[in-house]
Design an enzyme around this catalytic site. Structure first.
Site, short mmCIF file in Angstrom:
data_model
loop_
_atom_site.label_atom_id
_atom_site.label_comp_id
_atom_site.label_asym_id
_atom_site.label_seq_id
_atom_site.Cartn_x
_atom_site.Cartn_y
_atom_site.Cartn_z
N TYR A 17 0.31 -8.97 19.85
CA TYR A 17 -0.13 -7.90 18.99
C TYR A 17 -1.13 -7.04 19.73
O TYR A 17 -2.26 -7.44 19.96
CB TYR A 17 -0.73 -8.39 17.66
CG TYR A 17 -1.04 -7.16 16.83
CD1 TYR A 17 -0.06 -6.58 16.05
CD2 TYR A 17 -2.25 -6.51 16.95
CE1 TYR A 17 -0.30 -5.39 15.39
CE2 TYR A 17 -2.49 -5.32 16.29
CZ TYR A 17 -1.51 -4.76 15.51
OH TYR A 17 -1.73 -3.56 14.89
N ARG A 55 0.82 -1.20 0.00
CA ARG A 55 0.00 0.00 0.00
C ARG A 55 0.86 1.25 0.00
O ARG A 55 2.06 1.20 0.27
CB ARG A 55 -0.97 0.01 1.18
CG ARG A 55 -0.30 -0.19 2.51
CD ARG A 55 -1.35 -0.21 3.61
NE ARG A 55 -0.70 -0.32 4.92
CZ ARG A 55 -1.31 -0.21 6.07
NH1 ARG A 55 -2.59 0.04 6.11
NH2 ARG A 55 -0.63 -0.31 7.18
#
Ligand code: FAD
Ligand code: UDP
Length: 370
Positions: free
Chosen positions: A352, A278
């Site tokens: 995470y 991206r």
């Protein structure tokens, strides 16, 4: 002892814990091995643009306590994450919503969109066995081929048939014209950048930059009663049981002499051929304005590449597979035996954590500890 707490790492976990400790009347020293505070949420001013140096960070939470806490240290703008997908020059709205279905199939009503998905998901019989089957059963083959397959294979470096289905389950699929990527109650970007927010958390607190705790452990341990360690847990134990793995990303930043490159903060390149996953155009996190509200004439973009991690690289995302989970559990046993040590944050707990979760975790620890 000179200090009650030595805090290793000036990221969000360390900064929140430091703030709470000082507010509780404790003496605190923060050491940080990088030349700057804020850990991975660090932003740097380039031509009036707050550049997210370690990847795009969008704050979003459903936790009211965390929201009320963090908004004491920063004002948040109304940024809403709505990425655009670019598949070989065709643009689609993300996450999957009525705009996406209209562009893909020309359908106009939610009923037509649902019928199209229903027709395409029939090819999957029984429980989806992998990410490919899961994706097709969620949104059909067309969307899988154009918006999921290439992006996912670039990001994870593996075939979609070899990836677990849960990865894709967290992407919303909506039969409404709602392209807000997150379902969170609160969302935004701190006005003036994340670095400023962490500066406010650390206001009045002694911070030593360019100081690696592990290289100066003995002398630093001697000046504090307790240590809060937010670095990698395996590094603390000198990798004695082996190395925990991470998934890594690499950024190529470019300053361009034009005011608008892509018209959106994030564009995902979902074909297999484009090498980056991206492009982030940082100015759009703050609507293209500088701190005085003026339009910024230049722009900074970052191409993001998924890369194989090797020891010594910047650790980004913990790999939550069985092998690494089991190794972490062994390190955790060692950590529990250490005297006067607290392990916290995404590296200290090999977990995470989104920003809101790391703030919640530091606040919990502060409540138990102080
Ligand atoms: P860190 O920020 O890593 O801080 C740890 C600090 O400890 C670092 O500054 C490090 O240099 C320092 N340190 C380590 N070892 C030592 C040592 N030996 N001596 C001294 N200092 C040391 N979350 C969201 O909510 N929204 C998002 O959009 C989002 N996007 C992300 C994008 C990417 C690419 C990544 C990787 C993460 C993203 N996150 C996001 C998660 C977010 O970055 C984390 O939740 C947060 O940064 C964790 O804070 P921390 O304090 O635990 O760790
Ligand atoms: N994904 C995709 N196409 C996109 C965006 C995401 O196929 O345009 C998939 C991809 O497999 C990714 C997963 O959805 O790993 C979760 O995406 P999210 O943006 O939540 O994950 P992140 O990029 O933050 O890891």
């Amino acid at each position: 002892m000179k200090y009650d707490y030595l805090i290793v790492g000036a990221g969000l976990y360390g900064a929140v814990f430091a703030r709470e400790a000082v507010n509780a009347g404790k003496k605190v020293l923060v050491v940080e091995k990088r030349p700057h505070i804020a850990g991975n949420v660090y932003t740097e001013d380039v031509e009036g643009i707050n550049v997210h140096k370690y990847g795009a960070h969008i704050f979003h939470t459903n936790n009211k306590k965390v929201w009320e806490y963090i908004t004491k240290f920063a004002e948040f703008n109304r940024f809403t994450n709505s990425p655009v997908a670019n598949y070989k020059g065709e643009l689609y709205s993300l996450p999957f919503n009525m705009y996406t279905f209209n562009k893909m199939w020309g359908v106009v009503t939610p009923e037509e969109a649902a019928a199209k998905i229903e027709e395409q998901r029939k090819e999957i019989k029984g429980e989806p066995k992998n990410l490919e089957e899961q994706a097709i059963s969620l949104v059909g083959r067309d969307i899988y081929e154009k918006l999921i397959k290439g992006y996912t294979e670039k990001q994870w470096g593996r075939d979609c048939k070899e990836l677990p289905s849960f990865i894709i389950k967290r992407l919303p699929v909506r039969l409404t014209f709602d392209n807000n990527y997150f379902n969170a109650l609160y969302q935004g970007i701190p006005v003036g950048g994340y670095t400023k927010m962490v500066e406010n958390l650390l206001d009045g607190i002694e911070v030593r930059l360019d100081t690696d705790y592990l290289k100066n452990k003995q002398e630093l341990d001697e000046i504090a009663d307790k240590v809060v360690y937010t670095g990698p847990i395996d590094a603390y134990f000198d990798f004695s049981l082996g190395t925990l793995e991470y998934r890594s990303v690499r950024f190529e930043n470019e300053l361009l002499d034009i005011p608008n490159y892509q018209g959106n903060a994030a564009v995902n390149y979902t074909d297999r051929e484009t090498p980056w996953t991206r492009i982030i155009e940082h100015k759009w996190f703050e609507f293209g304005k500088d701190k005085d509200g003026n339009d910024i004439p230049k722009t900074v973009i970052s191409r993001e590449y998924s890369s194989e991690w090797k020891p010594g690289d910047e650790p980004y995302y913990p790999v939550n597979d069985e092998k690494n989970g089991a190794l972490y559990a062994e390190y955790k046993k060692l950590a529990d035996k250490e005297q006067n040590m607290i392990f916290g944050g995404r590296l200290g707990e090999y977990k995470y954590y989104d920003m809101d979760a790391v703030i919640a975790s530091a606040l919990d620890m502060a409540e138990r500890e102080l």
